[in-house]
Design a protein around this motif. Structure first.
Motif, PDB file in Angstrom:
ATOM      1  N   THR A 178       6.077  13.220   2.394  1.00 41.32           N
ATOM      2  CA  THR A 178       6.219  13.989   1.155  1.00 41.32           C
ATOM      3  C   THR A 178       7.362  13.455   0.300  1.00 41.32           C
ATOM      4  N   ILE A 179       8.487  13.147   0.933  1.00 38.36           N
ATOM      5  CA  ILE A 179       9.648  12.633   0.203  1.00 38.36           C
ATOM      6  C   ILE A 179       9.314  11.322  -0.504  1.00 38.36           C
ATOM      7  N   HIS A 180       8.540  10.476   0.165  1.00 40.01           N
ATOM      8  CA  HIS A 180       8.198   9.176  -0.415  1.00 40.01           C
ATOM      9  C   HIS A 180       6.920   9.233  -1.258  1.00 40.01           C
ATOM     10  N   LYS A 181       6.319  10.425  -1.342  1.00 33.58           N
ATOM     11  CA  LYS A 181       5.145  10.657  -2.190  1.00 33.58           C
ATOM     12  C   LYS A 181       4.025   9.650  -1.905  1.00 33.58           C
ATOM     13  N   VAL A 182       3.701   9.518  -0.618  1.00 31.91           N
ATOM     14  CA  VAL A 182       2.657   8.583  -0.197  1.00 31.91           C
ATOM     15  C   VAL A 182       1.324   9.315  -0.134  1.00 31.91           C
ATOM     16  N   ASP A 183       0.349   8.824  -0.890  1.00 31.39           N
ATOM     17  CA  ASP A 183      -0.985   9.419  -0.890  1.00 31.39           C
ATOM     18  C   ASP A 183      -1.752   9.014   0.365  1.00 31.39           C
ATOM     19  N   ALA A 184      -2.887   9.679   0.595  1.00 30.74           N
ATOM     20  CA  ALA A 184      -3.709   9.417   1.781  1.00 30.74           C
ATOM     21  C   ALA A 184      -4.671   8.256   1.567  1.00 30.74           C
ATOM     22  N   THR A 185      -4.416   7.406   0.581  1.00 34.05           N
ATOM     23  CA  THR A 185      -5.211   6.204   0.364  1.00 34.05           C
ATOM     24  C   THR A 185      -4.634   5.104   1.246  1.00 34.05           C
ATOM     25  N   PRO A 187      -4.822   1.533   3.878  1.00 33.69           N
ATOM     26  CA  PRO A 187      -3.411   1.482   4.256  1.00 33.69           C
ATOM     27  C   PRO A 187      -2.491   1.630   3.049  1.00 33.69           C
ATOM     28  N   ALA A 188      -1.310   2.173   3.304  1.00 32.40           N
ATOM     29  CA  ALA A 188      -0.316   2.364   2.253  1.00 32.40           C
ATOM     30  C   ALA A 188       0.983   1.683   2.663  1.00 32.40           C
ATOM     31  N   SER A 196       2.434   0.680  -2.680  1.00 33.63           N
ATOM     32  CA  SER A 196       1.183  -0.022  -2.975  1.00 33.63           C
ATOM     33  C   SER A 196       0.137   0.452  -1.972  1.00 33.63           C
ATOM     34  N   TYR A 197      -1.127   0.315  -2.367  1.00 31.04           N
ATOM     35  CA  TYR A 197      -2.217   0.813  -1.524  1.00 31.04           C
ATOM     36  C   TYR A 197      -3.295  -0.256  -1.355  1.00 31.04           C
ATOM     37  N   GLY A 198      -3.918  -0.253  -0.170  1.00 31.53           N
ATOM     38  CA  GLY A 198      -4.990  -1.193   0.107  1.00 31.53           C
ATOM     39  C   GLY A 198      -4.469  -2.523   0.620  1.00 31.53           C
ATOM     40  N   PHE A 199      -5.373  -3.285   1.238  1.00 29.96           N
ATOM     41  CA  PHE A 199      -5.009  -4.598   1.764  1.00 29.96           C
ATOM     42  C   PHE A 199      -6.132  -5.579   1.481  1.00 29.96           C
ATOM     43  N   ALA A 200      -5.767  -6.727   0.887  1.00 35.02           N
ATOM     44  CA  ALA A 200      -6.756  -7.763   0.588  1.00 35.02           C
ATOM     45  C   ALA A 200      -6.522  -9.002   1.451  1.00 35.02           C
TER      46      ALA A 200
END
Length: 222
Positions: A178-185, A187-188, A196-200
């Motif tokens: 919550t403190i780092h405001k990380v969404d459930a998308t 990998p984060a 950043s979100y996702g991995f390519a």
């Protein structure tokens, strides 16, 4: 006794012998597996206590020693490897694994907070990665992202990688997320404070780091 009856009895005895052999083998392997896993859990408990003691020592250490120490980084990484092995052996939903993962996550959070305190007090510039994944089958790229981060950590020993199961039932971790405001998308990633979100690919992941940050983490490349 007729030949047919004798053959039937012989076949029955052979079948019973095979079943008994299989049952004994399964029993032996299960006992060996339980013994091995108990040893892993005991070692993890010792490593956890050792890490906790190292945290206390580093908090009281002078800046030049605390900032340059790589012992804690390698010990934390070794503990993560042991935990992964236990997870593979017992399964991701095993009660023992979840308990150990909770302990490990708390140690990671504590190390991250101490690293930030040292940066503020000693003027160091650590390179940190918060990596959030899921074992719930809803993150197709999490395994690849984990392998990429393992490679980066092996290549840059001073890189501090903290891996967290986003869905782990742990109050401190939920607050941390919550403190780092990380969404459930998933990998984060939170790399030096930038999300950043996702991995390519590994190359794309490396581009997420600030210029020169990885070089400052001491490369083992020739």
């Amino acid at each position: 006794m007729s030949l047919v009856t004798r053959n039937v009895l012989l076949a029955l005895l052979i079948t019973v012998a095979i079943i008994w052999t299989i049952a004994y083998a399964i029993h032996y392997l299960n006992n060996a597996r339980i013994t091995e896993l108990s040893a892993i859990e005991d070692q993890l408990s010792i490593d956890t206590l050792s890490l906790d003691t190292q945290f206390s020592l580093l908090e009281a250490a002078p800046c030049d020693i605390a900032a340059s120490s790589t012992t804690l980084i390698s010990t934390l990484a070794d503990l993560g490897t042991r935990l992964s092995y236990a997870e593979n052996q017992l399964g991701t939903n095993n009660a023992q694994v979840l308990r150990l993962k909770q302990q490990y996550s708390l140690l990671e959070i504590r190390d991250y907070l101490i690293t930030k305190q040292l940066a503020a007090a000693c003027g160091t510039k650590p390179v940190t990665v918060l990596y959030f994944y899921s074992n719930a089958g809803d993150c197709a790229d999490c395994d690849k992202a984990g392998y990429a981060l393992s490679y980066l950590h092996d290549t840059y020993p001073m890189l501090r990688v903290y891996s967290f199961d986003y869905n782990l039932d742990l109050g401190a971790l939920k607050t941390f997320i919550t403190i780092h405001k990380v969404d459930a998308t998933l990998p984060a990633f939170v790399i030096n404070g930038k999300k950043s979100y996702g991995f390519a690919s590994l190359t794309d992941l490396e581009k997420q780091f600030p210029n020169g940050a990885l070089a400052g983490a001491t490369s083992t490349k020739p």
